[in-house]
Design an enzyme around this catalytic site. Structure first.
Site, PDB file in Angstrom:
ATOM      1  N   CYS A   1      13.936  37.401 -30.865  1.00  0.00           N
ATOM      2  CA  CYS A   1      13.200  38.655 -31.124  1.00  0.00           C
ATOM      3  C   CYS A   1      13.476  39.795 -30.243  1.00  0.00           C
ATOM      4  O   CYS A   1      14.042  40.856 -30.739  1.00  0.00           O
ATOM      5  CB  CYS A   1      12.024  38.597 -31.422  1.00  0.00           C
ATOM      6  SG  CYS A   1      10.799  40.013 -31.992  1.00  0.00           S
TER       7      CYS A   1
ATOM      8  N   CYS B   1      14.730  41.261 -33.723  1.00  0.00           N
ATOM      9  CA  CYS B   1      13.919  42.131 -34.122  1.00  0.00           C
ATOM     10  C   CYS B   1      14.099  43.467 -33.512  1.00  0.00           C
ATOM     11  O   CYS B   1      14.096  44.662 -34.096  1.00  0.00           O
ATOM     12  CB  CYS B   1      12.599  41.665 -34.272  1.00  0.00           C
ATOM     13  SG  CYS B   1      12.313  40.132 -34.531  1.00  0.00           S
TER      14      CYS B   1
ATOM     15  N   LYS C   1      17.390  45.345 -33.238  1.00  0.00           N
ATOM     16  CA  LYS C   1      17.889  45.707 -34.523  1.00  0.00           C
ATOM     17  C   LYS C   1      16.884  46.976 -34.909  1.00  0.00           C
ATOM     18  O   LYS C   1      17.625  47.986 -35.588  1.00  0.00           O
ATOM     19  CB  LYS C   1      17.333  44.453 -35.445  1.00  0.00           C
ATOM     20  CG  LYS C   1      18.056  44.678 -36.944  1.00  0.00           C
ATOM     21  CD  LYS C   1      16.873  45.298 -37.750  1.00  0.00           C
ATOM     22  CE  LYS C   1      15.372  44.790 -37.549  1.00  0.00           C
ATOM     23  NZ  LYS C   1      15.081  43.074 -38.021  1.00  0.00           N
TER      24      LYS C   1
ATOM     25  N   TYR D   1      18.545  38.643 -44.820  1.00  0.00           N
ATOM     26  CA  TYR D   1      18.074  39.762 -44.055  1.00  0.00           C
ATOM     27  C   TYR D   1      19.005  40.334 -42.827  1.00  0.00           C
ATOM     28  O   TYR D   1      19.160  41.659 -43.044  1.00  0.00           O
ATOM     29  CB  TYR D   1      16.777  39.030 -42.976  1.00  0.00           C
ATOM     30  CG  TYR D   1      15.600  38.604 -43.640  1.00  0.00           C
ATOM     31  CD1 TYR D   1      14.407  39.544 -43.357  1.00  0.00           C
ATOM     32  CD2 TYR D   1      15.518  37.290 -44.315  1.00  0.00           C
ATOM     33  CE1 TYR D   1      13.228  38.921 -43.720  1.00  0.00           C
ATOM     34  CE2 TYR D   1      14.508  37.026 -44.676  1.00  0.00           C
ATOM     35  CZ  TYR D   1      13.202  37.754 -44.567  1.00  0.00           C
ATOM     36  OH  TYR D   1      11.858  37.494 -45.023  1.00  0.00           O
TER      37      TYR D   1
ATOM     38  N   GLU E   1      20.494  44.135 -43.185  1.00  0.00           N
ATOM     39  CA  GLU E   1      19.922  45.032 -42.088  1.00  0.00           C
ATOM     40  C   GLU E   1      21.411  45.759 -41.619  1.00  0.00           C
ATOM     41  O   GLU E   1      21.255  46.952 -41.251  1.00  0.00           O
ATOM     42  CB  GLU E   1      19.136  44.468 -41.249  1.00  0.00           C
ATOM     43  CG  GLU E   1      17.888  44.059 -41.896  1.00  0.00           C
ATOM     44  CD  GLU E   1      16.724  43.399 -41.159  1.00  0.00           C
ATOM     45  OE1 GLU E   1      15.577  43.520 -41.415  1.00  0.00           O
ATOM     46  OE2 GLU E   1      17.021  42.870 -39.953  1.00  0.00           O
TER      47      GLU E   1
ATOM     48  N   HIS F   1      -3.520  61.683 -50.560  1.00  0.00           N
ATOM     49  CA  HIS F   1      -2.621  62.546 -50.679  1.00  0.00           C
ATOM     50  C   HIS F   1      -2.307  63.513 -50.063  1.00  0.00           C
ATOM     51  O   HIS F   1      -2.985  64.039 -49.386  1.00  0.00           O
ATOM     52  CB  HIS F   1      -3.379  63.076 -52.191  1.00  0.00           C
ATOM     53  CG  HIS F   1      -2.358  64.023 -53.087  1.00  0.00           C
ATOM     54  ND1 HIS F   1      -1.317  63.330 -53.639  1.00  0.00           N
ATOM     55  CD2 HIS F   1      -2.044  65.239 -53.089  1.00  0.00           C
ATOM     56  CE1 HIS F   1      -0.410  64.465 -54.320  1.00  0.00           C
ATOM     57  NE2 HIS F   1      -1.197  65.310 -53.825  1.00  0.00           N
TER      58      HIS F   1
ATOM     59  N   GLU G   1      -0.172  56.079 -51.673  1.00  0.00           N
ATOM     60  CA  GLU G   1      -1.013  56.425 -52.480  1.00  0.00           C
ATOM     61  C   GLU G   1      -0.800  55.613 -53.902  1.00  0.00           C
ATOM     62  O   GLU G   1      -1.600  55.512 -54.548  1.00  0.00           O
ATOM     63  CB  GLU G   1      -1.550  57.831 -52.858  1.00  0.00           C
ATOM     64  CG  GLU G   1      -0.361  58.500 -53.319  1.00  0.00           C
ATOM     65  CD  GLU G   1      -0.760  60.440 -53.562  1.00  0.00           C
ATOM     66  OE1 GLU G   1      -2.029  60.568 -54.092  1.00  0.00           O
ATOM     67  OE2 GLU G   1      -0.126  61.127 -53.102  1.00  0.00           O
TER      68      GLU G   1
HETATM   69  P1  NDP Z   1      19.015  34.305 -44.632  1.00  0.00           P
HETATM   70  O1  NDP Z   1      18.462  32.849 -44.693  1.00  0.00           O
HETATM   71  O2  NDP Z   1      18.192  35.443 -44.616  1.00  0.00           O
HETATM   72  O3  NDP Z   1      20.157  34.621 -45.586  1.00  0.00           O
HETATM   73  C1  NDP Z   1      21.607  33.828 -45.570  1.00  0.00           C
HETATM   74  C2  NDP Z   1      22.499  34.346 -46.489  1.00  0.00           C
HETATM   75  O4  NDP Z   1      23.598  33.586 -46.342  1.00  0.00           O
HETATM   76  C3  NDP Z   1      22.047  34.037 -47.742  1.00  0.00           C
HETATM   77  O5  NDP Z   1      22.458  35.185 -48.739  1.00  0.00           O
HETATM   78  C4  NDP Z   1      22.719  32.831 -48.159  1.00  0.00           C
HETATM   79  O6  NDP Z   1      23.085  32.602 -49.578  1.00  0.00           O
HETATM   80  C5  NDP Z   1      24.102  33.047 -47.366  1.00  0.00           C
HETATM   81  N1  NDP Z   1      24.536  31.617 -47.170  1.00  0.00           N
HETATM   82  C6  NDP Z   1      23.968  30.661 -46.706  1.00  0.00           C
HETATM   83  N2  NDP Z   1      25.174  29.645 -46.092  1.00  0.00           N
HETATM   84  C7  NDP Z   1      26.202  30.233 -46.371  1.00  0.00           C
HETATM   85  C8  NDP Z   1      27.460  29.751 -46.572  1.00  0.00           C
HETATM   86  N3  NDP Z   1      27.648  28.622 -46.063  1.00  0.00           N
HETATM   87  N4  NDP Z   1      28.714  30.644 -46.935  1.00  0.00           N
HETATM   88  C9  NDP Z   1      28.348  31.874 -47.366  1.00  0.00           C
HETATM   89  N5  NDP Z   1      27.099  32.516 -47.432  1.00  0.00           N
HETATM   90  C10 NDP Z   1      25.848  31.579 -47.066  1.00  0.00           C
HETATM   91  O7  NDP Z   1      19.824  34.300 -43.201  1.00  0.00           O
HETATM   92  P2  NDP Z   1      20.035  35.556 -41.994  1.00  0.00           P
HETATM   93  O8  NDP Z   1      21.129  34.922 -41.228  1.00  0.00           O
HETATM   94  O9  NDP Z   1      20.165  36.869 -42.759  1.00  0.00           O
HETATM   95  O10 NDP Z   1      18.717  35.539 -41.236  1.00  0.00           O
HETATM   96  C11 NDP Z   1      18.174  34.436 -40.638  1.00  0.00           C
HETATM   97  C12 NDP Z   1      16.654  34.124 -40.596  1.00  0.00           C
HETATM   98  O11 NDP Z   1      16.138  35.217 -39.542  1.00  0.00           O
HETATM   99  C13 NDP Z   1      15.998  34.676 -41.991  1.00  0.00           C
HETATM  100  O12 NDP Z   1      15.766  33.887 -42.641  1.00  0.00           O
HETATM  101  C14 NDP Z   1      14.725  35.412 -41.527  1.00  0.00           C
HETATM  102  O13 NDP Z   1      13.734  34.271 -41.495  1.00  0.00           O
HETATM  103  C15 NDP Z   1      14.832  35.818 -39.992  1.00  0.00           C
HETATM  104  N6  NDP Z   1      15.134  37.181 -39.863  1.00  0.00           N
HETATM  105  C16 NDP Z   1      14.137  37.943 -40.112  1.00  0.00           C
HETATM  106  C17 NDP Z   1      14.396  39.491 -40.307  1.00  0.00           C
HETATM  107  C18 NDP Z   1      13.059  40.287 -40.593  1.00  0.00           C
HETATM  108  O14 NDP Z   1      12.195  39.620 -40.821  1.00  0.00           O
HETATM  109  N7  NDP Z   1      13.212  41.579 -40.898  1.00  0.00           N
HETATM  110  C19 NDP Z   1      15.586  40.129 -39.990  1.00  0.00           C
HETATM  111  C20 NDP Z   1      16.573  39.225 -39.461  1.00  0.00           C
HETATM  112  C21 NDP Z   1      16.363  37.918 -39.656  1.00  0.00           C
HETATM  113  P3  NDP Z   1      22.204  31.815 -50.575  1.00  0.00           P
HETATM  114  O15 NDP Z   1      20.866  32.705 -50.809  1.00  0.00           O
HETATM  115  O16 NDP Z   1      23.130  31.674 -51.818  1.00  0.00           O
HETATM  116  O17 NDP Z   1      21.721  30.512 -49.814  1.00  0.00           O
END
Ligand code: NDP
Length: 448
Positions: free
Chosen positions: A43, A48, A51, A178, A182, A437, A442
């Site tokens: 984080c 976080c 970022k 995510y 982002e 407002h 709101e």
């Molecule tokens: P996410 O789990 O959010 O998303 C992963 C993405 O990658 C999905 O679209 C998934 O597709 C795709 N994917 C998974 N495996 C493959 C693959 N082998 N080939 C191609 N595409 C694939 O992961 P992130 O890496 O973005 O983030 C990790 C975690 O970190 C998040 O789950 C979140 O909990 C945390 N995080 C939170 C943030 C916040 O609170 N703002 C910011 C950044 C991270 P599909 O949907 O089809 O499985």
């Protein structure tokens, strides 16, 4: 002589590990923590915090872009990636120092090296030193999951993106979660050409579909190119340093950087858990009970390494609950319902509780209230982007099951709405509240 060198040995000084260590120490425990990289964890060091600072930095571009509408003339404006990157990383150093100070002020001994488990009460440090502890807490977090294709070594993950020498002119982002949304937003706002490559046509799967659809629409309007149902076949490094990406189509795509954001996996490999009889789950996660205890009585685990909810505030709660349970004579479990979350895309989106689809499946009889509006802030902007707020209620009682929103500052607004959802309030409670407002928030008390 004490039976053990420490009461608690924590492996990993991220959000969960630091909270657990400091609270355990405050309860009177003799605590040590081992961290092989930097105190603060994902984080603070590479997640976080930096970022969000990059998001703020990139949003400046948009504001400056239409400053003339506000009467401001800004001559000679230019952007220097290195300046933003260095500023962000300097703040990360500051925060790392603060985390270190917190541990020191609680007399937590910090070992800046890797630690592995040798048994139910034993830990071996990279230096070779062996220590014993009554309890061991594993809080080693997660690590980017990198797909396996020829040339994957030329790609970067979110670990490296904060340290890029240069801003990529053309960036390919792989994934639809995510991190992908982002960083696509950050680099698009900074002027990079951004292509998102996603294996299906669904992005941000856990969020309300209509909100995500709005995000996609806006992102495409801002120039982000989405290649759905696409996957990288291979990546080749060219003589000019650029990358040639084969997506299986006729022509490869040439970009400066490929950012892989396809999820994060528990950081549990090589920790020696087998020496304490702990078996990992299918995804490499450490299975724990509701009190964060593993199958070994003296070993606990919190945060991303347990792969329950991969969010910092959840890891912090788990760490705190662990310390209160084991050292504070106050057994506590975590309530995982109605956890608010947000994606700091541009604009950001945020949600709490059930999405419309989830509520329909679980309750059948639901009502959806919404507001589709153009935030006043966007009147000055060249983007005629609209915000969308949704409230999902159980049809008879009108109890709020979920609130979902996209628009400027939506995470800031949603945090308060999450209190109402957690408290089990009804739509009537929102209707009874007088609007503040003029604000975007709101809209929440004016939903139709
Ligand atoms: P996410 O789990 O959010 O998303 C992963 C993405 O990658 C999905 O679209 C998934 O597709 C795709 N994917 C998974 N495996 C493959 C693959 N082998 N080939 C191609 N595409 C694939 O992961 P992130 O890496 O973005 O983030 C990790 C975690 O970190 C998040 O789950 C979140 O909990 C945390 N995080 C939170 C943030 C916040 O609170 N703002 C910011 C950044 C991270 P599909 O949907 O089809 O499985």
């Amino acid at each position: 002589m004490a039976e053990y060198d420490f009461d608690l040995f924590t492996i990993g000084a991220g959000s969960g590990g630091v909270r657990a260590s400091r609270v355990a120490a405050a309860h009177g425990a003799r605590v040590a923590v081992a961290e092989e990289y930097r105190v603060g964890g994902t984080c603070v060091i590479r997640g976080c915090v930096p970022k969000k600072m990059l998001v703020y930095g990139s949003m400046f571009a948009e504001e400056l872009g239409h400053a003339d509408n506000y009467g401001w003339t800004i001559e000679g404006k230019s952007f220097d990636w290195a300046a933003l990157r260095n500023f962000v990383n300097a703040d990360v150093d500051r925060l790392e120092g603060l985390y270190g100070k917190t541990l020191a002020s609680h007399e937590v001994e910090v070992f800046a090296e890797r630690a592995t488990i040798t048994g139910p009460h034993g830990v071996k440090l990279a230096s070779g030193r062996e220590v014993s502890a009554k309890y061991i807490l594993v809080a080693t977090g997660g690590w980017p999951a990198m797909p396996d294709f020829p040339g994957a070594e030329h790609c970067i993950s979110s670990n490296e993106v904060f340290h890029l020498e240069e801003q990529p002119k053309c960036l390919m982002v792989v994934g639809g979660g995510y991190i992908a949304m982002e960083f696509a937003g950050i680099f698009n706002a900074l002027g990079s050409e951004v292509t998102v490559v996603n294996r299906t046509d669904r992005i941000l799967r856990s969020y309300d579909e209509q909100i995500v659809e709005r995000m996609l629409h806006i992102a495409m309007g801002r120039g982000i190119d989405f290649k759905m149902h696409s996957q990288i076949q291979s990546v080749e490094k060219l003589d000019d340093g650029c990358l040639s990406v084969d997506l299986g189509g006729a022509n490869p795509v040439k970009v400066d950087q490929v950012l892989i954001a396809t999820g994060r996996k528990p950081n549990s490999a090589g920790l020696g858990l087998e020496n304490a009889g702990i078996e990992l789950g299918e995804g490499g996660e450490i299975p724990v009970d509701e009190y964060n205890r593993t199958s070994c009585e003296s070993i606990y685990a919190v945060g991303d390494v347990t792969d329950r909810v991969q969010l910092t505030p959840v890891a912090i709660r788990e760490g705190h609950a662990f310390a209160d349970t084991v050292f504070g004579e106050n057994p506590r479990t975590i309530d995982y319902t109605a956890i608010p979350s947000a994606v700091f895309s541009q604009p950001p989106l945020a949600g709490v509780g059930l999405t419309e689809a989830q509520a329909r499946e679980q309750y059948g009889n639901i009502k959806v209230y919404s507001s589709d509006f153009r935030p006043m802030k966007n009147i000055f902007s060249p983007h005629a982007e609209r915000g969308l707020y949704k409230m999902i209620v159980e049809a008879t009682s009108e109890k709020v099951l979920g609130v979902h929103m996209i628009g400027p500052e939506s995470p800031e607004i949603l945090q308060v709405a999450a209190v109402a959802v957690k408290a089990g309030l009804t739509k009537q409670a929102f209707d009874d509240t007088v609007a503040l407002h003029p604000s975007m928030a709101e809209e929440l008390v004016l939903l139709k």
